[in-house]
Design a protein around this motif. Structure first.
Motif, mmCIF file in Angstrom:
data_model
loop_
_atom_site.group_PDB
_atom_site.id
_atom_site.type_symbol
_atom_site.label_atom_id
_atom_site.label_comp_id
_atom_site.label_asym_id
_atom_site.label_seq_id
_atom_site.Cartn_x
_atom_site.Cartn_y
_atom_site.Cartn_z
ATOM 1 N N VAL A 162 -7.511 -41.831 17.979
ATOM 2 C CA VAL A 162 -6.813 -41.029 18.989
ATOM 3 C C VAL A 162 -7.815 -40.228 19.809
ATOM 4 O O VAL A 162 -7.716 -40.155 21.033
ATOM 5 N N GLY A 163 -8.796 -39.630 19.131
ATOM 6 C CA GLY A 163 -9.800 -38.846 19.844
ATOM 7 C C GLY A 163 -10.588 -39.682 20.833
ATOM 8 O O GLY A 163 -10.809 -39.270 21.980
ATOM 9 N N SER A 164 -11.011 -40.865 20.414
ATOM 10 C CA SER A 164 -11.781 -41.746 21.304
ATOM 11 C C SER A 164 -10.973 -42.104 22.543
ATOM 12 O O SER A 164 -11.477 -42.055 23.670
ATOM 13 N N PHE A 165 -9.713 -42.484 22.335
ATOM 14 C CA PHE A 165 -8.885 -42.851 23.475
ATOM 15 C C PHE A 165 -8.612 -41.654 24.377
ATOM 16 O O PHE A 165 -8.621 -41.775 25.606
ATOM 17 N N ALA A 166 -8.364 -40.493 23.788
ATOM 18 C CA ALA A 166 -8.085 -39.307 24.591
ATOM 19 C C ALA A 166 -9.273 -38.978 25.487
ATOM 20 O O ALA A 166 -9.101 -38.653 26.677
ATOM 21 N N ILE A 167 -10.485 -39.066 24.951
ATOM 22 C CA ILE A 167 -11.678 -38.801 25.755
ATOM 23 C C ILE A 167 -11.773 -39.780 26.913
ATOM 24 O O ILE A 167 -11.957 -39.399 28.076
ATOM 25 N N LEU A 295 -12.615 -50.132 26.248
ATOM 26 C CA LEU A 295 -11.818 -50.609 25.114
ATOM 27 C C LEU A 295 -12.687 -51.243 24.033
ATOM 28 O O LEU A 295 -12.564 -50.901 22.845
ATOM 29 N N GLU A 296 -13.544 -52.153 24.411
ATOM 30 C CA GLU A 296 -14.344 -52.858 23.407
ATOM 31 C C GLU A 296 -15.333 -51.932 22.708
ATOM 32 O O GLU A 296 -15.663 -52.144 21.539
ATOM 33 N N ARG A 297 -15.785 -50.912 23.397
ATOM 34 C CA ARG A 297 -16.716 -49.968 22.784
ATOM 35 C C ARG A 297 -16.024 -49.165 21.681
ATOM 36 O O ARG A 297 -16.677 -48.710 20.725
ATOM 37 N N ILE A 298 -14.718 -49.003 21.787
ATOM 38 C CA ILE A 298 -13.971 -48.222 20.802
ATOM 39 C C ILE A 298 -13.707 -49.029 19.536
ATOM 40 O O ILE A 298 -13.408 -48.470 18.485
ATOM 41 N N VAL A 299 -13.842 -50.352 19.629
ATOM 42 C CA VAL A 299 -13.692 -51.195 18.432
ATOM 43 C C VAL A 299 -14.965 -51.094 17.591
ATOM 44 O O VAL A 299 -16.047 -51.450 18.042
ATOM 45 N N SER A 300 -14.827 -50.590 16.375
ATOM 46 C CA SER A 300 -15.993 -50.465 15.506
ATOM 47 C C SER A 300 -16.049 -51.564 14.453
ATOM 48 O O SER A 300 -17.097 -51.804 13.851
ATOM 49 N N ARG A 301 -14.914 -52.244 14.254
ATOM 50 C CA ARG A 301 -14.844 -53.195 13.141
ATOM 51 C C ARG A 301 -13.694 -54.155 13.376
ATOM 52 O O ARG A 301 -12.637 -53.753 13.869
ATOM 53 N N GLU A 302 -13.902 -55.418 13.003
ATOM 54 C CA GLU A 302 -12.837 -56.410 13.054
ATOM 55 C C GLU A 302 -12.762 -57.082 11.690
ATOM 56 O O GLU A 302 -13.759 -57.637 11.217
ATOM 57 N N VAL A 303 -11.597 -57.045 11.061
ATOM 58 C CA VAL A 303 -11.455 -57.520 9.686
ATOM 59 C C VAL A 303 -10.268 -58.464 9.576
ATOM 60 O O VAL A 303 -9.504 -58.651 10.528
ATOM 61 N N GLU A 304 -10.093 -59.027 8.381
ATOM 62 C CA GLU A 304 -8.933 -59.841 8.069
ATOM 63 C C GLU A 304 -8.094 -59.134 7.017
ATOM 64 O O GLU A 304 -8.507 -58.113 6.452
ATOM 65 N N LEU A 305 -6.920 -59.661 6.740
ATOM 66 C CA LEU A 305 -6.000 -59.006 5.821
ATOM 67 C C LEU A 305 -6.632 -58.728 4.461
ATOM 68 O O LEU A 305 -6.406 -57.671 3.860
ATOM 69 N N ALA A 306 -7.436 -59.655 3.972
ATOM 70 C CA ALA A 306 -8.040 -59.503 2.651
ATOM 71 C C ALA A 306 -9.031 -58.350 2.585
ATOM 72 O O ALA A 306 -9.356 -57.855 1.497
ATOM 73 N N ASP A 307 -9.528 -57.895 3.743
ATOM 74 C CA ASP A 307 -10.534 -56.835 3.785
ATOM 75 C C ASP A 307 -9.917 -55.436 3.782
ATOM 76 O O ASP A 307 -10.650 -54.437 3.718
ATOM 77 N N LEU A 308 -8.608 -55.342 3.862
ATOM 78 C CA LEU A 308 -7.963 -54.050 4.077
ATOM 79 C C LEU A 308 -8.267 -52.997 3.010
ATOM 80 O O LEU A 308 -8.499 -51.827 3.359
ATOM 81 N N PRO A 309 -8.270 -53.304 1.715
ATOM 82 C CA PRO A 309 -8.535 -52.245 0.733
ATOM 83 C C PRO A 309 -9.844 -51.492 0.974
ATOM 84 O O PRO A 309 -9.883 -50.262 0.873
ATOM 85 N N GLN A 310 -10.902 -52.201 1.313
ATOM 86 C CA GLN A 310 -12.176 -51.542 1.582
ATOM 87 C C GLN A 310 -12.105 -50.692 2.849
ATOM 88 O O GLN A 310 -12.656 -49.585 2.900
ATOM 89 N N VAL A 311 -11.398 -51.191 3.840
ATOM 90 C CA VAL A 311 -11.242 -50.422 5.085
ATOM 91 C C VAL A 311 -10.507 -49.114 4.805
ATOM 92 O O VAL A 311 -10.896 -48.052 5.305
ATOM 93 N N PHE A 312 -9.442 -49.171 4.018
ATOM 94 C CA PHE A 312 -8.686 -47.964 3.691
ATOM 95 C C PHE A 312 -9.579 -46.938 2.996
ATOM 96 O O PHE A 312 -9.548 -45.743 3.324
ATOM 97 N N ASP A 313 -10.362 -47.394 2.016
ATOM 98 C CA ASP A 313 -11.247 -46.480 1.292
ATOM 99 C C ASP A 313 -12.251 -45.836 2.237
ATOM 100 O O ASP A 313 -12.507 -44.621 2.166
#
Length: 331
Positions: A162-167, A295-313
């Motif tokens: 939200v902060g990145s987009f607001a800026i 927009l693309e600069r705000i993307v820091s990571r692209e993952v798949e469904l199986a990667d979600l637990p690590q992303v959450f942590d």
């Protein structure tokens, strides 16, 4: 339809755990529109929901994910036809209704937003709930008289979604933006989005008086707690503060003085309950005058469904910035 993959969250013996598992369409929550998912995203709310760190999901099991973009697979509502590009954010999606971390989703037709011209499915999920929330903040401030000539807008929790987009959005509209962050490593990133000034949260003197020196024409606050209290003390007369997040605490220890002596407005923002008509208008703006320039600069990571637990942590540990995209089928 045969089985497909979904990230489903279970609760057992008080422990909340999510995992990728096969599901069938008949097991999904009810709705008139079935969407073949292409992209989703990860929000702080998703991390809280899928790990049980926040009491977000109230009935288990539940497919998580509060955002999705894809194409209509089938529809019992005449407004949508197979192949239409659409998106869903908010409402009870991923909370009390199966969400977007699945190859197929089924939702009420009223929740479905046609993809606006000027946005692709991937771009829509770079934005997602975070982009819509930032747009609501700006809309509420504008409705309450905010304008660039009044002075600087401070954005707290600046390196998050939200902060990145607001800026980016505010700078694109001609506002001078100050970014408040506790992450030294993100200064260059925030300046690249349009922040004119950077404040270090770790060395911030929040003061103790009911009103301190007036510094800000307005604010987008993603932190809450002591930081939000400080904003009420330091916002200029007739300035607007939009309250979005609570990572810094839920309590607000202030007085009525900024509100009755300076006319400061504290505006609450929630994207999940955004009225449908306003939601559609804001998505049109997100494809036009509010579309972030980076927009693309705000993307820091692209993952798949199986990667979600690590992303959450990582997200809950404060190790993420910008937006994390979830590729389900791609475009």
């Amino acid at each position: 339809m045969t089985e497909f993959s979904a990230f489903r969250v279970h609760e057992q013996d008080g422990e909340v755990r999510g995992a990728l598992e096969p599901v069938v369409l008949e097991s999904l929550s009810a709705g008139e529109v079935v969407i073949r998912a292409a992209w989703s995203s990860v929000n702080y709310k998703d991390a809280l929901a899928a790990t049980g760190k926040g009491r977000i999901i109230r009935q288990f099991p539940r497919i998580a994910g509060i955002d999705v973009a894809g194409t209509v697979h089938s529809s019992d509502d005449s407004r949508f036809r197979p192949g239409d590009a659409v998106l869903v954010t908010g409402y009870d999606f991923g909370v009390d209704h199966d969400g977007g971390y699945a190859e197929y989703c089924r939702v009420p037709a009223e929740w479905v937003v046609p993809l606006p011209d000027g946005l692709g499915l991937r771009e829509a999920m770079i934005l997602g709930t975070a982009g819509l929330t930032a747009a609501i903040c700006i809309q509420r401030m504008e409705t309450n008289g905010q304008a660039p000539h009044q002075g600087s807008i401070v954005v707290t929790g600046a390196s998050g979604g939200v902060g990145s987009f607001a800026i980016d959005m505010l700078a694109g509209l001609g506002y001078r933006v100050t970014a408040l962050t506790g992450k030294d490593s993100e200064h260059d990133y925030l300046k690249s989005l349009g922040a004119a000034d950077i404040l270090d949260r770790t060395s911030l003197d929040t003061g103790s008086k009911p009103m301190e020196k007036a510094l800000w024409a307005g604010a987008v606050d993603n932190v809450g707690g002591e930081i939000l209290t400080w904003l009420t003390r330091t916002t200029q007369p007739w300035g607007n503060i939009t309250a979005v997040g609570l990572a810094g605490g839920t309590e607000l220890k202030t007085t009525v003085m900024p509100f009755i002596l300076r006319g400061v407005a504290l505006l609450g923002v929630t994207s999940s309950g955004c009225p449908t008509a306003l939601r559609h208008r804001l998505w049109q703006r997100l494809a036009t005058d509010l579309k972030p320039r980076h927009l693309e600069r705000i993307v820091s990571r692209e993952v798949e469904l199986a990667d979600l637990p690590q992303v959450f942590d990582d997200m809950l540990a404060g190790k993420t910035s910008g937006r994390t995209l979830v590729k389900i089928a791609g475009e």
